[in-house]
Design an enzyme around this catalytic site. Sequence first.
Site, PDB file in Angstrom:
ATOM      1  N   GLY A  56      -6.228  73.732 102.391  1.00  0.00           N
ATOM      2  CA  GLY A  56      -7.255  72.824 101.891  1.00  0.00           C
ATOM      3  C   GLY A  56      -7.815  71.948 103.007  1.00  0.00           C
ATOM      4  N   ASP A  63       2.758  79.806  94.244  1.00  0.00           N
ATOM      5  CA  ASP A  63       1.965  79.061  93.274  1.00  0.00           C
ATOM      6  C   ASP A  63       2.832  77.858  92.910  1.00  0.00           C
ATOM      7  OD1 ASP A  63       0.881  77.925  91.031  1.00  0.00           O
ATOM      8  OD2 ASP A  63       0.428  79.823  90.039  1.00  0.00           O
ATOM      9  N   ILE A  64       2.387  76.670  93.291  1.00  0.00           N
ATOM     10  CA  ILE A  64       3.268  75.501  93.139  1.00  0.00           C
ATOM     11  C   ILE A  64       3.511  75.119  91.684  1.00  0.00           C
ATOM     12  CG2 ILE A  64       2.798  74.562  95.440  1.00  0.00           C
ATOM     13  CD1 ILE A  64       0.956  72.485  94.027  1.00  0.00           C
ATOM     14  N   ALA A 117      -3.891  70.458  95.407  1.00  0.00           N
ATOM     15  CA  ALA A 117      -4.413  69.825  94.191  1.00  0.00           C
ATOM     16  C   ALA A 117      -5.408  70.741  93.513  1.00  0.00           C
ATOM     17  CB  ALA A 117      -5.099  68.500  94.535  1.00  0.00           C
ATOM     18  N   THR A 120      -8.886  70.380  92.399  1.00  0.00           N
ATOM     19  CA  THR A 120      -9.887  69.360  92.744  1.00  0.00           C
ATOM     20  C   THR A 120     -11.260  69.581  92.085  1.00  0.00           C
ATOM     21  OG1 THR A 120     -10.323  70.599  94.770  1.00  0.00           O
ATOM     22  CG2 THR A 120      -8.867  68.697  94.967  1.00  0.00           C
ATOM     23  N   TYR A 135      -9.844  65.279  85.307  1.00  0.00           N
ATOM     24  CA  TYR A 135      -9.315  65.345  86.681  1.00  0.00           C
ATOM     25  C   TYR A 135      -8.590  64.036  87.012  1.00  0.00           C
ATOM     26  CZ  TYR A 135      -9.429  65.004  91.797  1.00  0.00           C
ATOM     27  OH  TYR A 135      -9.088  64.800  93.119  1.00  0.00           O
ATOM     28  N   LYS A 191      -4.623  63.377  87.837  1.00  0.00           N
ATOM     29  CA  LYS A 191      -4.165  62.757  89.088  1.00  0.00           C
ATOM     30  C   LYS A 191      -3.350  61.491  88.793  1.00  0.00           C
ATOM     31  CE  LYS A 191      -4.943  63.916  92.773  1.00  0.00           C
ATOM     32  NZ  LYS A 191      -4.231  64.872  93.675  1.00  0.00           N
ATOM     33  N   TRP A 210     -14.015  60.933  98.314  1.00  0.00           N
ATOM     34  CA  TRP A 210     -15.174  61.661  98.861  1.00  0.00           C
ATOM     35  C   TRP A 210     -14.816  62.432 100.146  1.00  0.00           C
ATOM     36  CZ3 TRP A 210     -20.459  58.699  98.423  1.00  0.00           C
ATOM     37  CH2 TRP A 210     -20.613  58.188  97.140  1.00  0.00           C
TER      38      TRP A 210
HETATM   39  N1  LIG Z   1     -11.981  66.523  97.804  1.00  0.00           N
HETATM   40  C1  LIG Z   1     -12.224  65.250  97.525  1.00  0.00           C
HETATM   41  O1  LIG Z   1     -13.373  64.795  97.532  1.00  0.00           O
HETATM   42  C2  LIG Z   1     -11.082  64.317  97.218  1.00  0.00           C
HETATM   43  C3  LIG Z   1     -11.371  62.987  96.870  1.00  0.00           C
HETATM   44  C4  LIG Z   1     -10.322  62.117  96.589  1.00  0.00           C
HETATM   45  C5  LIG Z   1      -9.013  62.563  96.647  1.00  0.00           C
HETATM   46  N2  LIG Z   1      -8.760  63.860  96.974  1.00  0.00           N
HETATM   47  C6  LIG Z   1      -7.368  64.303  96.977  1.00  0.00           C
HETATM   48  O2  LIG Z   1      -7.015  64.661  98.302  1.00  0.00           O
HETATM   49  C7  LIG Z   1      -6.087  65.741  98.273  1.00  0.00           C
HETATM   50  C8  LIG Z   1      -6.579  66.875  99.145  1.00  0.00           C
HETATM   51  O3  LIG Z   1      -7.855  67.294  98.684  1.00  0.00           O
HETATM   52  P1  LIG Z   1      -8.683  68.431  99.427  1.00  0.00           P
HETATM   53  O4  LIG Z   1     -10.107  68.044  99.381  1.00  0.00           O
HETATM   54  O5  LIG Z   1      -8.027  68.776 100.713  1.00  0.00           O
HETATM   55  O6  LIG Z   1      -8.462  69.613  98.380  1.00  0.00           O
HETATM   56  P2  LIG Z   1      -8.794  71.168  98.571  1.00  0.00           P
HETATM   57  O7  LIG Z   1      -9.584  71.393  99.804  1.00  0.00           O
HETATM   58  O8  LIG Z   1      -9.329  71.618  97.244  1.00  0.00           O
HETATM   59  O9  LIG Z   1      -7.356  71.782  98.807  1.00  0.00           O
HETATM   60  C9  LIG Z   1      -6.401  71.847  97.800  1.00  0.00           C
HETATM   61  C10 LIG Z   1      -5.463  72.984  98.148  1.00  0.00           C
HETATM   62  O10 LIG Z   1      -4.507  73.086  97.070  1.00  0.00           O
HETATM   63  C11 LIG Z   1      -4.241  74.454  96.896  1.00  0.00           C
HETATM   64  N3  LIG Z   1      -3.763  74.734  95.543  1.00  0.00           N
HETATM   65  C12 LIG Z   1      -4.396  74.476  94.374  1.00  0.00           C
HETATM   66  N4  LIG Z   1      -3.669  74.948  93.340  1.00  0.00           N
HETATM   67  C13 LIG Z   1      -2.564  75.522  93.878  1.00  0.00           C
HETATM   68  C14 LIG Z   1      -1.445  76.189  93.328  1.00  0.00           C
HETATM   69  N5  LIG Z   1      -1.313  76.358  91.995  1.00  0.00           N
HETATM   70  N6  LIG Z   1      -0.493  76.661  94.163  1.00  0.00           N
HETATM   71  C15 LIG Z   1      -0.619  76.514  95.505  1.00  0.00           C
HETATM   72  N7  LIG Z   1      -1.654  75.878  96.093  1.00  0.00           N
HETATM   73  C16 LIG Z   1      -2.621  75.398  95.285  1.00  0.00           C
HETATM   74  C17 LIG Z   1      -5.579  75.135  97.101  1.00  0.00           C
HETATM   75  O11 LIG Z   1      -5.341  76.491  97.379  1.00  0.00           O
HETATM   76  P3  LIG Z   1      -6.543  77.564  97.384  1.00  0.00           P
HETATM   77  O12 LIG Z   1      -7.278  77.268  98.651  1.00  0.00           O
HETATM   78  O13 LIG Z   1      -5.851  78.872  97.388  1.00  0.00           O
HETATM   79  O14 LIG Z   1      -7.324  77.278  96.135  1.00  0.00           O
HETATM   80  C18 LIG Z   1      -6.157  74.340  98.270  1.00  0.00           C
HETATM   81  O15 LIG Z   1      -5.851  74.936  99.503  1.00  0.00           O
HETATM   82  C19 LIG Z   1      -5.908  66.102  96.799  1.00  0.00           C
HETATM   83  O16 LIG Z   1      -4.785  65.441  96.290  1.00  0.00           O
HETATM   84  C20 LIG Z   1      -7.144  65.546  96.137  1.00  0.00           C
HETATM   85  O17 LIG Z   1      -6.929  65.236  94.772  1.00  0.00           O
HETATM   86  C21 LIG Z   1      -9.753  64.738  97.265  1.00  0.00           C
END
Ligand SMILES: NC(=O)c1ccc[n+]([C@@H]2O[C@H](COP(=O)([O-])OP(=O)(O)OC[C@H]3O[C@@H](n4cnc5c(N)ncnc54)[C@H](OP(=O)(O)O)[C@@H]3O)[C@@H](O)[C@H]2O)c1
Length: 294
Positions: free
Chosen positions: A14, A37-38, A62, A64, A127, A131, A152
Amino acid sequence: MNDFPRTIVLGANGQVGSSLIRQLGESGVGITRKDADITNKAALFRVLDSAGPVSALINAAAYTDVDGAERERERAFAVNAHAPAWAAAWAAEHNIPFAHFSTEYVFPDGGERYWLEGDATAPLNAYGESKRAGELAVHEANQEGVIIRTSWVYSEQSGNFVRKVLELAKSQQSLTVVSDQVGRPTYAPDLAIPALQIAHDAALRSKIHGGVLHLASGEPVSKYDFARAIVDTGVSEGVLSRAIPITEITTDQLSSSVRRPLRCVLDISLAQSLGLQTKPWRESLVAVVRTASQ
Ligand SMILES: NC(=O)c1ccc[n+]([C@@H]2O[C@H](COP(=O)([O-])OP(=O)(O)OC[C@H]3O[C@@H](n4cnc5c(N)ncnc54)[C@H](OP(=O)(O)O)[C@@H]3O)[C@@H](O)[C@H]2O)c1
């Protein structure tokens, strides 16, 4: 140069997870969906147990997809609440620090004030609910665990707001963007060093009372002004041939039925007082926009 000890990162493909792994270099033990798969507890524990000696566990995995979470509520809760609790429990059992990422979407509209770590949460959508459930479940499973709330998030990876605006600016004549959603854009790689410092510095963690820390970049901005900055940077960096017009609308003019908080800004003064700094988003934006041309 990497100074951090061996660390497991869940969600290693991610935006945040891959940034952590890049920062860790050879000390990074990245776990992706391919490894486990977590939401399958046995598979998660099998892969954690086989990681060898590690000094910390960080969960950046997550669900997301904010709109998708309304349709796939159970799945969102499985990934965002149940799995983090299992990971937190595993870390507690192995006596290593645990850090978990969360979001400003645990809060509703913020009005004129910024949300503090200790403020009551009240998410507006599935969502955010998943969380928030994750935050509570992590602290129940592991009282020493640290929740890092951010907002963001963008990076060079596709699918985030910056990349979407650039793609639309290339393919469309104009854009329509909301101006009443305000937040702090955060470049994923900027989270890596502070998150690793939190995971590996017990003295620092002891100053995070309540086990929650807000970590996000620089000045708050509306989605409209952020889109404007993305397009302007695209033009100045030669990625876009022209600055397409952007029309400002309000969230209630959108067709989406999923509620998103208006003016929902994390107060980051605790992180700043602890010396956990992230660069202003305008600096990182240039780097991301440049990669969009490659
Ligand atoms: N993105 C935002 O704007 C944002 C904003 C605020 C907070 N956050 C928080 O920041 C954190 C990181 O976000 P991010 O943007 O890096 O998210 P991301 O790019 O969507 O990455 C999430 C990763 O989790 C993996 N994942 C999802 N379901 C899974 C499962 N069942 N088993 C194993 N792996 C799984 C996904 O794998 P795949 O690649 O295979 O799908 C992906 O690589 C999260 O906690 C998110 O809630 C994000």
